[in-house]
Write an enzyme that holds these catalytic residues in place. Sequence first.
Site, PDB file in Angstrom:
ATOM      1  N   ARG A  31      38.401  40.513  65.700  1.00 24.37           N
ATOM      2  CA  ARG A  31      37.398  40.183  64.681  1.00 24.37           C
ATOM      3  C   ARG A  31      37.007  41.452  63.937  1.00 24.37           C
ATOM      4  O   ARG A  31      36.858  41.458  62.735  1.00 24.37           O
ATOM      5  CB  ARG A  31      36.162  39.507  65.303  1.00 24.37           C
ATOM      6  CG  ARG A  31      34.995  39.412  64.323  1.00 24.37           C
ATOM      7  CD  ARG A  31      33.904  38.416  64.713  1.00 24.37           C
ATOM      8  NE  ARG A  31      33.618  38.373  66.118  1.00 24.37           N
ATOM      9  CZ  ARG A  31      32.975  39.346  66.799  1.00 24.37           C
ATOM     10  NH1 ARG A  31      32.536  40.423  66.188  1.00 24.37           N
ATOM     11  NH2 ARG A  31      32.778  39.218  68.085  1.00 24.37           N
TER      12      ARG A  31
ATOM     13  N   TYR B 114      32.582  26.902  40.193  1.00 26.19           N
ATOM     14  CA  TYR B 114      33.396  26.103  41.122  1.00 26.19           C
ATOM     15  C   TYR B 114      32.452  25.249  41.969  1.00 26.19           C
ATOM     16  O   TYR B 114      31.412  25.733  42.445  1.00 26.19           O
ATOM     17  CB  TYR B 114      34.203  27.068  41.989  1.00 26.19           C
ATOM     18  CG  TYR B 114      34.932  26.412  43.127  1.00 26.19           C
ATOM     19  CD1 TYR B 114      36.056  25.624  42.899  1.00 26.19           C
ATOM     20  CD2 TYR B 114      34.500  26.585  44.438  1.00 26.19           C
ATOM     21  CE1 TYR B 114      36.715  25.031  43.953  1.00 26.19           C
ATOM     22  CE2 TYR B 114      35.169  25.997  45.495  1.00 26.19           C
ATOM     23  CZ  TYR B 114      36.277  25.214  45.240  1.00 26.19           C
ATOM     24  OH  TYR B 114      36.936  24.625  46.277  1.00 26.19           O
TER      25      TYR B 114
ATOM     26  N   ASP C  90      34.078  36.076  40.252  1.00 25.21           N
ATOM     27  CA  ASP C  90      35.091  35.263  40.933  1.00 25.21           C
ATOM     28  C   ASP C  90      36.347  35.316  40.072  1.00 25.21           C
ATOM     29  O   ASP C  90      36.403  34.750  38.983  1.00 25.21           O
ATOM     30  CB  ASP C  90      34.575  33.828  41.099  1.00 25.21           C
ATOM     31  CG  ASP C  90      35.545  32.955  41.888  1.00 25.21           C
ATOM     32  OD1 ASP C  90      36.760  33.255  41.898  1.00 25.21           O
ATOM     33  OD2 ASP C  90      35.098  31.944  42.476  1.00 25.21           O
TER      34      ASP C  90
ATOM     35  N   LYS D  83      44.586  30.383  46.277  1.00 20.73           N
ATOM     36  CA  LYS D  83      45.095  29.951  44.971  1.00 20.73           C
ATOM     37  C   LYS D  83      46.231  30.877  44.513  1.00 20.73           C
ATOM     38  O   LYS D  83      47.240  30.945  45.178  1.00 20.73           O
ATOM     39  CB  LYS D  83      43.944  29.864  43.983  1.00 20.73           C
ATOM     40  CG  LYS D  83      42.670  29.195  44.559  1.00 20.73           C
ATOM     41  CD  LYS D  83      42.853  27.726  44.885  1.00 20.73           C
ATOM     42  CE  LYS D  83      41.685  27.118  45.663  1.00 20.73           C
ATOM     43  NZ  LYS D  83      40.357  27.351  45.111  1.00 20.73           N
TER      44      LYS D  83
END
Length: 381
Positions: A51, A104, A176, A201
Amino acid sequence: MSDQHSFETLAIHAGQEADPQTGAVVPPIYQVSTYKQDGVGGLRNGYEYSRSGNPTRAALEENLAALEGGRRGLAFASGLAAEDTLLRTLLSPGDHLVIPNDAYGGTFRLIAKVVSRWGVEWSVADTSDPASVRAAITPRTKAVWVETPSNPLLGITDIAAVAAVAHEAGAKLVVDNTFASSYLQQPLALGADVVVHSTTKYMGGHSDVVGGALITADAALGDELAYHQNAMGAVAGPFDSWLTLRGIKTLAVRMDRHSANAERVTELLVSHPKVTKVYYPGLPEHPLHEVAAKQMRSFGGMVSFQVAGGEEAAVEVCNRAELFTLGESLGGVESLIEHPGRMTHASVSGSALEVPADLVRLSVGIESVDDLLADLTRALG
Ligand SMILES: *Cc1c(COP(=O)(O)O)cnc(C)c1O
């Protein structure tokens, strides 16, 4: 890898020197949770628990920072995991955030339904107009959020102009950059403080992985976000990091083809009698075409349009398309079609962010453009 290299070279090499042990030209998938210590606290290269740090993720993070021209890159389990970590690093209860009127849907839901419960205030601005952003700023505004091009209406925000407005008020500018990708647009060079990606994406580009990223211009903010990345734990796994790195190698050539194919698709749509309006920043009639031309290398693969005959007609076009696969998401090599009102943007229905009911959104892929045009012509009927 020197920052002097051009984008295409960095995409393939940054963070990805041959493995010192074997010479493997691709970073191995370190599918491991923990690392042997050479005596208590004797960490090898700082690795203690995955992590906190993992070599495959580190390779991706170095690559992302190089591609955005940033000081620090961080990779997350999804775009929304990256956004959540960012919002809860930048904002405390009582702070205020300006968000775009065409964000979004998932970003809007995270802010309006989740982060707001934690006492963060927000208001909506038309970020394509810097004056609207200035008017939305309050004395408690800590960040301005911008998405350009935006989803699904392909709105454009002048990043340099809004960075100036945000900084004047002592707020950070978040961009973004998912729709443009690091190849088409470099927000940090235009004054943004943090770049957000859904690497699901264009960055990943093959519809085979969900991921997110944050890249900062500033090392101190990068360190603060890295602290929260570890404290909150929404990290990218090693295999997902590896897939994303593999996708990024071809980002430049993919984006060139996405943009070229999308331009041909818009030519068809603009002249089609069943199409009432086309949304694409590459069109000279787009209200911010000049700004897009200034801050983007080309105009990308996302195109939206409104259909004569209303919502049912728009749904019919989506249902009739064959090569354009009916599905959510975007940015993969394969073309997708969807109805934002009933699919990706159902969560903003009834809000200031509601989208037209007769809207269809395309993610134009890199197939033969002639095949794509034929499919659309048939779907439009
Ligand atoms: C998909 C998307 C997100 C969210 O990313 P996930 O990887 O789905 O969590 C954020 N912003 C934009 C513009 C997106 O398209």
